[in-house]
Design a protein around this motif. Structure first.
Motif, PDB file in Angstrom:
ATOM      1  N   GLY A 240     -11.262  -0.164 -18.222  1.00 39.51           N
ATOM      2  CA  GLY A 240     -11.756  -0.550 -16.906  1.00 39.51           C
ATOM      3  C   GLY A 240     -11.065  -1.804 -16.399  1.00 39.51           C
ATOM      4  N   SER A 241     -10.955  -2.820 -17.271  1.00 38.37           N
ATOM      5  CA  SER A 241     -10.376  -4.097 -16.830  1.00 38.37           C
ATOM      6  C   SER A 241      -8.918  -3.922 -16.447  1.00 38.37           C
ATOM      7  CB  SER A 241     -10.486  -5.130 -17.961  1.00 38.37           C
ATOM      8  OG  SER A 241     -11.749  -5.038 -18.555  1.00 38.37           O
ATOM      9  N   LEU A 242      -8.150  -3.255 -17.312  1.00 42.01           N
ATOM     10  CA  LEU A 242      -6.721  -3.128 -17.018  1.00 42.01           C
ATOM     11  C   LEU A 242      -6.520  -2.317 -15.740  1.00 42.01           C
ATOM     12  CD1 LEU A 242      -4.229  -4.225 -18.237  1.00 42.01           C
ATOM     13  CD2 LEU A 242      -3.826  -2.046 -19.379  1.00 42.01           C
ATOM     14  N   LEU A 243      -7.324  -1.263 -15.583  1.00 37.72           N
ATOM     15  CA  LEU A 243      -7.214  -0.447 -14.367  1.00 37.72           C
ATOM     16  C   LEU A 243      -7.519  -1.317 -13.152  1.00 37.72           C
ATOM     17  CD1 LEU A 243      -6.745   2.303 -13.134  1.00 37.72           C
ATOM     18  CD2 LEU A 243      -9.137   2.860 -13.556  1.00 37.72           C
ATOM     19  N   ALA A 244      -8.591  -2.113 -13.254  1.00 40.61           N
ATOM     20  CA  ALA A 244      -8.982  -2.977 -12.135  1.00 40.61           C
ATOM     21  C   ALA A 244      -7.842  -3.921 -11.762  1.00 40.61           C
ATOM     22  CB  ALA A 244     -10.225  -3.769 -12.515  1.00 40.61           C
TER      23      ALA A 244
ATOM     24  N   GLN B 195      -2.460  -3.807  -6.350  1.00 45.95           N
ATOM     25  CA  GLN B 195      -2.068  -2.862  -5.294  1.00 45.95           C
ATOM     26  C   GLN B 195      -2.714  -3.263  -3.965  1.00 45.95           C
ATOM     27  OE1 GLN B 195      -4.117  -0.412  -3.727  1.00 45.95           O
ATOM     28  NE2 GLN B 195      -2.478   0.745  -2.705  1.00 45.95           N
ATOM     29  N   ILE B 196      -3.988  -3.622  -4.011  1.00 45.00           N
ATOM     30  CA  ILE B 196      -4.694  -3.986  -2.765  1.00 45.00           C
ATOM     31  C   ILE B 196      -4.103  -5.256  -2.154  1.00 45.00           C
ATOM     32  CG2 ILE B 196      -6.902  -4.770  -1.815  1.00 45.00           C
ATOM     33  CD1 ILE B 196      -8.283  -2.933  -3.844  1.00 45.00           C
TER      34      ILE B 196
ATOM     35  N   LEU C 204      -5.857  -2.189   8.095  1.00 44.04           N
ATOM     36  CA  LEU C 204      -6.969  -1.355   7.636  1.00 44.04           C
ATOM     37  C   LEU C 204      -8.192  -2.199   7.304  1.00 44.04           C
ATOM     38  CD1 LEU C 204      -5.048   1.115   5.318  1.00 44.04           C
ATOM     39  CD2 LEU C 204      -5.819   1.475   7.658  1.00 44.04           C
ATOM     40  N   ILE C 205      -8.001  -3.523   7.213  1.00 46.42           N
ATOM     41  CA  ILE C 205      -9.102  -4.384   6.791  1.00 46.42           C
ATOM     42  C   ILE C 205      -9.787  -5.001   8.007  1.00 46.42           C
ATOM     43  CG2 ILE C 205      -9.731  -6.399   5.408  1.00 46.42           C
ATOM     44  CD1 ILE C 205      -7.171  -5.803   3.769  1.00 46.42           C
TER      45      ILE C 205
ATOM     46  N   ALA D 177     -10.597  -6.288  -2.584  1.00 47.65           N
ATOM     47  CA  ALA D 177     -10.084  -6.207  -3.952  1.00 47.65           C
ATOM     48  C   ALA D 177     -11.214  -6.460  -4.948  1.00 47.65           C
ATOM     49  CB  ALA D 177      -8.968  -7.218  -4.149  1.00 47.65           C
ATOM     50  N   LEU D 178     -12.052  -7.425  -4.626  1.00 47.05           N
ATOM     51  CA  LEU D 178     -13.158  -7.772  -5.516  1.00 47.05           C
ATOM     52  C   LEU D 178     -14.091  -6.573  -5.709  1.00 47.05           C
ATOM     53  CD1 LEU D 178     -14.607 -10.118  -7.048  1.00 47.05           C
ATOM     54  CD2 LEU D 178     -15.954 -10.461  -4.974  1.00 47.05           C
TER      55      LEU D 178
END
Lengths: 465, 465
Positions: free
Chosen positions: B374-378, B384-385, B393-394, B404-405
């Motif tokens: 999970g952490s590495l994916l995050a 990326q974000i 888009l924001i 991102a958070l």
């Protein structure tokens, strides 16, 4: 299958071993060792805490190591072995069956091998050097050379004479290979034929001439499948010149199939790399992480595509937010049916029930299954929408029927395409000479998630505008 | 695994059979039959079109049916059998090995059995009636009674004498069971020991006394696993009074394991019911449909929950539509990691590496794997974000960091919980005395889809408001 099935070995034995190992007392371990089968020790080690395991290994007396070596992971045996004095190392190495010995040598670093090989008696050394020429996953890499052979043209009496010498070493004595001076197989005779014939009968009269053999460089799974298919006790392995160099025994075949099945299941669930010899609990968290994270990362970013599709249809979704309620259903139905189809096809291929020649028939079958499932599912959902969907959720501009229409049609289209995709990708992989199981079903799910979003929103746009 | 692995049998043979069967010429079929192993015929039948298959069966001469019966699906054998004259029926039935015979009798309708049973010779009749008392999936239901037994207290000469009578019928003669007058096992002696000992040696001196046995009512998979675990050639099956009534041979074990593996893989992919004897292509579209639709329907409606969750967060989603882009990613990451964890645990249990006693250690291991993934994916996604997400888009009200958070934290929470759920459900099933594999990974996926939506939107609400 019922619950009991998983308590494979009389648990009391395994428990006994675990307790003894925990106790750390050499006497207790010794005592238990005489009671139980090494197979129980294997299970016990699989269930030990890593800490306890390495502690036990560090203190394991060499005679027990020798007795258990065939059943413990090669890595463990090597670790313990390297800490032993030369003389005890020799004892352990000699106790290993030659396929396990080769397994062990292949496990260790190139540079460590010579020091162990030089400990082997001449014959074992030659054998292991022969065997190491074959990669681990081939028939040659898995075979044992401890089979029973006799020269051709003998009488039963002479044959029994030749065999008497081998009786202790031969792993399988009930199948005896009659070979010529070139070690080419002339026939196979069963020990029972020899045992119950008069001594002057020529063996040629008793032997079965049609031989089933496999090349040493063939895949080990093919060898295992032949053993299964033809109910063999031992499948002879031959070299390029068709000379008998070893056999794959029925118990090797079992081991190979279990291993290949595990790898298939893992691949299908998007777990990479080889399963290896280590049991689940013995495998480190980091190794588990390495084997799983690859697909997880790739698929996460592929899922971004679905996100962009949703975003692209922002106006449709916000205008008709009722669509959100059925979006997950449409998308999930594709993943589930696609995954089912893939598993069906992958397994049928692994069992040899299917080959790429049957491609068209597979597609035709899955197409019908897909239509059937999609339609029936659509009917159920349409009914649910007509009678159970609170009308306050439906914008004035829309009729309940319009919503039902969009969801129903999308479900049929989604389930149909997903089933086809799920069936075609493994066959495609096979045609590309890849392992069909590499088409992990998480990948299929992610793929049809995208198609599902597109199908759903474009149909909605079509119907609503 | 390499491509070749799936061409299990020398394809030429299978091809030969298929052509011959297509030709329909009795001579050609007869000629090929003498060439090939029945195992090749088995594969050929699996690959035949249903139409061709029933046509071939209808014309199959009874002597070939007799020769192949052990290798063809019981249903096919029965269909053909019922059309034959009594005398030929008897011939075929007598040619069947007794476990296949029982299999056949169990396949047919209760009321059809007697007419076939009365055709059997006295001994075969008694045997099959004994065997039919055991359910198909038990050790008793799968065993063969054609094992080699000798009475206790014999000399080698006398033993060989007793065995000579059995030499043709015994399926496994290399393991001989020494039994007392009550048929209780006193020990096991290998044919090689008899063959190479002087005739006056008492068998008691040669036999191995510690016996590995299984009860007739135990699950067939447990028997197969024992054969694998202990490298047995034949596992003796005993009744309630501990009397020897049959054996599970090494080839039975292989067959059982392949069958159980197939069922596990199918269950994991949400395919219900038993795989049965029929190959993929032989199974009708309707049967495929029946086995798959159950889960598909249930999961489709479970997916509605995710839909409702999305709908409940309508204002959050419409206010910050950028969330839509990362929704599929967060949701999918849970399904993939949960499915992986479930497969790992289910397989480890099936291989006997794990038992419910190790529950806590499994959870602890998976918790760490989950956090790591999970952490590495995050981290990857947050990068990326920060750098790739177009700022248009924001919404003004939000910072890129806020987005991102939300996505990062959701990913960690989702992957962590999903991994735990995936690992815990199979263990839970086992504790509930169910087959761990019933926890199909599609079910886990659907489940964590819901949790994913909730986690994602509630975190968003928290951060954005």
């Amino acid at each position: 299958m019922v619950e009991e099935e998983n308590s494979i070995v009389k648990p009391d034995n395994v428990e006994l071993v675990i307790e003894a190992l925990h106790s750390g007392s050499a006497e207790r371990i010794q005592a238990v060792a005489e009671e139980v089968h090494p197979g129980d020790v294997e299970v016990a080690f699989e269930r030990l805490d890593d800490a306890v395991r390495s502690e036990v290994l560090a203190k394991l007396p060499s005679d027990l190591l020798a007795e258990w070596a065939d059943y413990l992971p090669a890595a463990d045996v090597e670790r313990r072995l390297s800490t032993l004095p030369r003389v005890e190392q020799r004892e352990v190495l000699n106790s290993l069956s030659d396929d396990e010995l080769v397994d062990l040598l292949q496990e260790m670093e190139e540079e460590d091998r010579p020091q162990f090989i030089e400990l082997l008696p001449e014959d074992k050394r030659r054998v292991s050097e022969d065997l190491m020429r074959y990669p681990e996953e081939t028939a040659g890499g898995r075979m044992t050379t401890a089979m029973a052979t006799i020269s051709e043209g003998l009488s039963v009496k002479a044959a029994l004479g030749e065999l008497e010498a081998l009786r202790e070493d031969a792993e399988i004595l009930s199948r005896i290979f009659v070979i010529d001076s070139e070690r080419r197989i002339k026939g196979i005779v069963r020990l029972r034929e020899l045992a119950f014939s008069t001594w002057d009968t020529p063996v040629t009269e008793l032997m079965n001439k049609d031989q089933m053999t496999i090349g040493a460089m063939e895949d080990q799974e093919e060898a295992a499948q032949m053993v299964a298919r033809y109910d063999l006790m031992a499948l002879p392995v031959v070299d390029e010149e068709n000379r008998l160099i070893g056999v794959i025994t029925h118990d090797d075949a079992l081991e190979i199939l279990e291993q290949e099945n595990t790898e298939d299941m893992e691949k299908i669930s998007g777990i990479g790399g080889d399963h290896g010899e280590q049991a689940y609990l013995q495998t480190s968290v980091f190794t588990h992480f390495k084997r799983r994270f690859g697909w997880v990362l790739v698929l996460a970013f592929l899922a971004l595509i679905s996100g962009w599709v949703m975003h692209a249809y922002e106006d449709v979704l916000t205008a008709y937010f009722v669509l959100a309620i059925y979006l997950p259903m449409v998308v999930a139905a594709g993943g589930n049916t696609g995954g089912q189809a893939a598993t069906m096809v992958i397994r049928a291929m692994a069992l040899g029930e299917l080959d790429t020649r049957e491609f068209r028939r597979v597609i035709w079958k899955e197409a019908r299954v897909g239509i059937l499932m999609g339609s029936l599912l659509a009917v159920c959902v349409v009914i649910q929408i007509q009678f159970l969907l609170p009308s306050r959720l439906i914008p004035e501009s829309l009729s309940t029927f319009a919503v039902a229409l969009v969801v129903g049609v999308s479900l049929v289209a989604q389930v149909f395409t997903s089933t086809l995709v799920g069936a075609m990708l493994p066959v495609g992989a096979k045609l590309a000479r890849l392992d069909p199981a590499v088409v992990a079903s998480p990948a299929i799910t992610t793929l049809v998630d995208v198609s599902g979003c597109i199908i759903y929103f474009s149909i909605a746009q079509l119907v609503f505008h």
